[in-house]
Design an enzyme around this catalytic site. Sequence first.
Site, PDB file in Angstrom:
ATOM      1  N   GLU A 193       0.817  -1.214   0.000  1.00 32.88           N
ATOM      2  CA  GLU A 193       0.000   0.000   0.000  1.00 32.88           C
ATOM      3  C   GLU A 193       0.857   1.274   0.000  1.00 32.88           C
ATOM      4  OE1 GLU A 193      -4.079  -1.575   2.116  1.00 32.88           O
ATOM      5  OE2 GLU A 193      -2.630  -0.564   3.406  1.00 32.88           O
ATOM      6  N   GLU A 262      -6.946  -7.487  -0.879  1.00 32.99           N
ATOM      7  CA  GLU A 262      -7.573  -7.329   0.438  1.00 32.99           C
ATOM      8  C   GLU A 262      -9.033  -6.944   0.277  1.00 32.99           C
ATOM      9  OE1 GLU A 262      -5.622  -4.871   3.315  1.00 32.99           O
ATOM     10  OE2 GLU A 262      -3.636  -5.728   2.939  1.00 32.99           O
TER      11      GLU A 262
END
Length: 738
Positions: A193, A262
């Site tokens: 991320e 995710e």
Amino acid sequence: MWDKHNMLLSTATRANMLFMLWLLFSSWVFSLVSATVSYDSKAIIINGRRRILLSGSIHYPRSTPEMWPDLIAKAKEGGLDVIQTYVFWNGHEPSPGKYYFEDRYDLVRFVKLVQQAGLYVNLRIGPYVCAEWNFGGFPVWLKYVPGIAFRTDNGPFKAAMQKFTAKIVNMMKAEKLFQTQGGPIIMAQIENEFGPVEWEIGAPGKSYTKWAAQMAVGLRTGVPWIMCKQDDAPDPVINTCNGFYCENFTPNAKYKPKMWTENWTGWFTEFGGAVPTRPAEDIAFSVARFIQNGGSFVNYYMYHGGTNFGRTAGGPFIATSYDYDAPIDEYGLAREPKWGHLRDLHKAIKSSEAALISAYPTVTSLGSKQEAHVFKSKSGACAAFLANYDTRYSVKVKFGNGQYDLPRWSISILPDCKTAVFNTARIGAHNSKKAMVPVNSAFSWQSYNEQSPTADDREATVHNGLWEQIYLTRDGSDYLWYMTDVKIDPNEGFLKGGQGPILTVWSAGHALHVFINGQLSGTVYGGLDNPKLTFSNNVKLRAGINRISLLSVAVGLPNVGTHFETWNAGVLGPVTLKGLNEGTRDISKQNWSYKIGLKGEALNLHTVTGSSSVEWVQGSQLVKKQPMTWYKTTFNAPGGNEPLALDMSSMGKGQVWINGQSIGRHWPGYIARGSCGACDYAGTYTDKKCRTNCGEPSQRWYHVPRSWVKPSGNLLVVFEEWGGDPSRIALVKRTATA
């Protein structure tokens, strides 16, 4: 030395040897060719076959090795193909060059258990993981490498990151765990991320992204690398999506597959916050919507959340429970109907796989908020997804030669383009009820008072001014004492009547206990949104020398944010006394004494040997509802194999140990704020929706792994900061009924 006989081998013998070598070489080459992982625009390709892959996150340190086989088996039974896990750098390299891969950190054992179950692995090496894990997975010593800056184009950081990443890759290679070696690892992740951080820091971030991708690919794992939330992931690295929904995500190149690393099955629990849940109907809807839009890889974060044992929770203020409302709960039990509903979804998707991997969807309208996504392969396979995006109304739609009922906010899956075998809003799985059943609440407790450091403590460090907390503790303890003396003139006006002066302490967090001459004067603490705090109150001072002792408490180090290595904890000041004859006195820059940790920690009171080194009191002398108190008791294990937990609702804040193993931080005294109302599955989900526990402790029950418990003579130790009633602590079983 070779003799003539050995040198004059017959032509036939030489030919046989060459043939055998050719066979060995051919079989080696064939094994490499036959065990391949690649990708195209549709999907990950394993051994020449495109796959729709369903994955679930299970983090090995958040459960025990004894739990792993059952967790993996439940994941397989639930229809998963892949287990996804981060690699936790600070657990594996607690000090530079000193590695640990045992017990809950036995990564190789975990990966091999996944392989034995017939599942694949997505190894998210990072080594930054975020994950609500202490310091985002970075070891604290990394913060103090000279010249370092985290996650940017910085030489010291890149050197350390590359060294650890290579260490993990080489370990996996040595154990032949990559798919190209016959192992289960089909992909790996570098960084995590980073896209939002890169956007914020600019050019150095872009350089770092390019370097990280090249470094990872250069390690030659033989399997694809991914970067999540990284729109500019350089080829051949695949960029992937994270979020509650990812149906509109597109990779940054047409030849890369659409992957979702995710899909958040719930959300984490913070101390002081309500507990988020996510309806099974909405998760199933999000997955079906992603697949119908061409997605080929979906990972549930988390599939089993587990527990932040010890001091592994980050944040700060992340709770010890990392249940995440996952399909398998914190204790290892299937959460129904979520687990079963997703299992049924997976069956429907797998039965549609032949069409999904062979064709791109054709989208047609079935109404104002309804549409059909149809996959038709050249070989005749056909699958359809019929969607109703209306959050208020169910509808009937015509498709092909049939008519179909679509509940609001739902998708029906037709693996043959005719028969609807699954609808995301119709739950066929049974709804089991979980209960916490007390099995022992009659503990015989003993108490011991934690002693605050004295002025002549030989282990104290003296410094002119205030020091940042982690600089001293290196996160070896949550606790740091700040101590100084204040001289009060006998002629001070407040001594003749009225309130004492106002002591004001500014702290970077996370909690603070203020003691005046050994007596607790007050406690303050921050929260996840703002860990900083201020203590400001009248204090009782006497003529002469007064000892001010500030116990600063860390509650997990930050796990996310730009350059969080520069963030501080502890009392940074100023510290002032207002209301003296002189006005306001700044005591920040005078001499302060520092003591790392508690006396009970130094004595190892949480262990059998350590707890025997001091005198405990019991019976009528037992201390209750007093701050800074240690408690201990022994108990026998209850029968059965149900998961165990401690009901800590009668306590305030502190830590808990079983047989020397840290269960984690307890903080039932931090009551959940926020709004908890009715939960409607329909409509866009956020972590503020479908919350529970408002007005109650954010976490009441604390997981006790069965493998940590002996048949008899178990030592339970509690350190209580605030003051609580240990006589109401109960050991409970977690049971599930249909």
